[in-house]
Design an enzyme around this catalytic site. Sequence first.
Site, PDB file in Angstrom:
ATOM      1  N   CYS A  37      34.145  51.995  42.900  1.00  0.00           N
ATOM      2  CA  CYS A  37      32.993  52.108  43.795  1.00  0.00           C
ATOM      3  C   CYS A  37      33.408  52.447  45.218  1.00  0.00           C
ATOM      4  O   CYS A  37      32.599  52.936  45.995  1.00  0.00           O
ATOM      5  CB  CYS A  37      32.186  50.814  43.785  1.00  0.00           C
ATOM      6  SG  CYS A  37      33.102  49.383  44.378  1.00  0.00           S
ATOM      7  N   ASN A  38      34.645  52.170  45.591  1.00  0.00           N
ATOM      8  CA  ASN A  38      35.036  52.438  46.979  1.00  0.00           C
ATOM      9  C   ASN A  38      36.373  53.161  47.110  1.00  0.00           C
ATOM     10  O   ASN A  38      36.987  53.148  48.167  1.00  0.00           O
ATOM     11  CB  ASN A  38      35.096  51.119  47.772  1.00  0.00           C
ATOM     12  CG  ASN A  38      36.191  50.204  47.280  1.00  0.00           C
ATOM     13  OD1 ASN A  38      36.559  50.233  46.115  1.00  0.00           O
ATOM     14  ND2 ASN A  38      36.735  49.384  48.161  1.00  0.00           N
ATOM     15  N   ARG A  39      36.832  53.789  46.026  1.00  0.00           N
ATOM     16  CA  ARG A  39      38.064  54.563  46.169  1.00  0.00           C
ATOM     17  C   ARG A  39      38.114  55.672  45.134  1.00  0.00           C
ATOM     18  O   ARG A  39      37.564  55.574  44.024  1.00  0.00           O
ATOM     19  CB  ARG A  39      39.299  53.671  46.041  1.00  0.00           C
ATOM     20  CG  ARG A  39      39.670  53.251  44.631  1.00  0.00           C
ATOM     21  CD  ARG A  39      40.995  52.513  44.582  1.00  0.00           C
ATOM     22  NE  ARG A  39      40.943  51.264  45.317  1.00  0.00           N
ATOM     23  CZ  ARG A  39      41.639  51.033  46.441  1.00  0.00           C
ATOM     24  NH1 ARG A  39      42.439  51.966  46.916  1.00  0.00           N
ATOM     25  NH2 ARG A  39      41.542  49.874  47.066  1.00  0.00           N
TER      26      ARG A  39
ATOM     27  N   SER B 163      42.026  45.915  48.336  1.00  0.00           N
ATOM     28  CA  SER B 163      40.597  45.754  48.110  1.00  0.00           C
ATOM     29  C   SER B 163      39.910  45.165  49.334  1.00  0.00           C
ATOM     30  O   SER B 163      40.557  44.558  50.196  1.00  0.00           O
ATOM     31  CB  SER B 163      40.356  44.839  46.903  1.00  0.00           C
ATOM     32  OG  SER B 163      40.905  45.413  45.735  1.00  0.00           O
TER      33      SER B 163
ATOM     34  N   GLY C  49      39.494  40.675  41.318  1.00  0.00           N
ATOM     35  CA  GLY C  49      40.043  40.858  39.982  1.00  0.00           C
ATOM     36  C   GLY C  49      39.723  42.149  39.261  1.00  0.00           C
ATOM     37  O   GLY C  49      40.469  42.558  38.378  1.00  0.00           O
ATOM     38  N   GLU C  50      38.616  42.834  39.621  1.00  0.00           N
ATOM     39  CA  GLU C  50      38.187  43.989  38.825  1.00  0.00           C
ATOM     40  C   GLU C  50      39.185  45.146  38.840  1.00  0.00           C
ATOM     41  O   GLU C  50      39.333  45.871  37.863  1.00  0.00           O
ATOM     42  CB  GLU C  50      36.826  44.519  39.311  1.00  0.00           C
ATOM     43  CG  GLU C  50      35.647  43.790  38.742  1.00  0.00           C
ATOM     44  CD  GLU C  50      35.219  42.657  39.651  1.00  0.00           C
ATOM     45  OE1 GLU C  50      35.965  42.374  40.605  1.00  0.00           O
ATOM     46  OE2 GLU C  50      34.169  42.055  39.401  1.00  0.00           O
TER      47      GLU C  50
ATOM     48  N   GLN D 154      40.418  48.276  36.177  1.00  0.00           N
ATOM     49  CA  GLN D 154      40.070  49.664  36.478  1.00  0.00           C
ATOM     50  C   GLN D 154      41.302  50.559  36.462  1.00  0.00           C
ATOM     51  O   GLN D 154      41.249  51.708  36.017  1.00  0.00           O
ATOM     52  CB  GLN D 154      39.358  49.726  37.826  1.00  0.00           C
ATOM     53  CG  GLN D 154      37.968  49.092  37.785  1.00  0.00           C
ATOM     54  CD  GLN D 154      37.400  48.832  39.166  1.00  0.00           C
ATOM     55  OE1 GLN D 154      38.131  48.688  40.144  1.00  0.00           O
ATOM     56  NE2 GLN D 154      36.082  48.753  39.259  1.00  0.00           N
TER      57      GLN D 154
ATOM     58  N   GLY E  96      25.948  50.541  37.010  1.00  0.00           N
ATOM     59  CA  GLY E  96      27.332  50.904  36.723  1.00  0.00           C
ATOM     60  C   GLY E  96      28.157  49.718  36.249  1.00  0.00           C
ATOM     61  O   GLY E  96      27.624  48.691  35.808  1.00  0.00           O
TER      62      GLY E  96
END
Length: 406
Positions: A10-12, A74, A80-81, A85, A156
């Site tokens: 979501c942010n990279r 992060s 943890g996600e 990913q 998502g």
Amino acid sequence: MQGAVVVATCNRFEAYVDMDEPVTAAVALGIEATLAAIEAATGVPASELEGGYTVLGGNEVAEHLFSVASGLESVVVGEGEIAGQVRRALTESRKLGTTSAELERLFQRASEAQRGVKNSTAIGRAGRSLVRLGLELADSRIADWSTQRVLLVGTGAYAAATVAALRDQGAEDISVHSPSGRATKFALKHGLRAVSAETFPSAVAHADLVITCTTAEHYVLSAATFAAGRGAYETAIDGSAGVCPVDHTARRLVIDLGLPRNVDPDVATVAGVDLLDLETIRLHAPLEELQATDAARDLVRDAARRFTSVGERKNITPAVVALRAHVFGVLDAEVARVRARGDEGGQTEQALRHLVGVLLHTPTTRAHELAETGRADEYIDALSALFGIEVTEPAALEQRDVADAG
């Protein structure tokens, strides 16, 4: 290009590219190939991305990926996600046939580094997902999660994680809205209620907790949304006594997990509404030890050094093989000459082979030492200058001398 793996969250967005070009050209060609692929997939011209990306090469790549996988890059350090990913990025690359042997090694070592950080530092024990940390921060104001009307905006991977975390907390009344129109499918899959675009403002006004986690580049929730929802309620209540009442005095919470932001900051000005965004979550991220991040980064750097060391040893192998092939070639010629002169007992040949083994020990050891410090090119240049040996790929070299190493 040998291969590529894309890590997209979501942010990279990160592309790891294995180039089969000389070092001097690899970076430029890798950038060109990556930008061309992005343009083909998204329609965004490469020129528009100029200045909007960072390029790492060589030894920096391993340390960066290991840091990413460990949650050190992060928004909430230690979340943890990202580890999953990163693993899924490699799996997807395998399915597409775009990985390579070196990328396989890189991503597998990244997962090992992540596990080492998780198991050996406080950041591993304290680290938690953005979703769960946000809900933990909300928990202090919610007496009974089963009574909360929760509205989820987004469908998502983060949305799925949010549903699981909400149910772990005890939430039962969960509905979902998708700005891109995927709410119905997501709702059926997860046993939720879908909220249409038309009823979205009203659902916002009725919700006790709104969580946004979309990749939309515009605000999906604002003060105007609350106003529209309350206006729709006032209109409905005038025409029907059966409309579910909205308690405008109760405190409501909006959690914005979007990057870029999903929620207009003006939501914080709405009476009775509190806004919790990623920056606030980051400030509340718990660390059991002040030195946790430093300790984790030390582990990551050490893992990256080991990764690079193994890679450099592989890179220096052709040079070591070439040197040994050269020396043993000279030896074989000399042994043949000695035999021709009548050395029947073989004592001279035995002595010569022993001497060569002793002489090669130091250059071989030195080769690996130089490789580990990033100076393999100096060794290769020395072979060329001293012996006229031009190092080629391992497959092109004689391999019998490897057996002679013992």
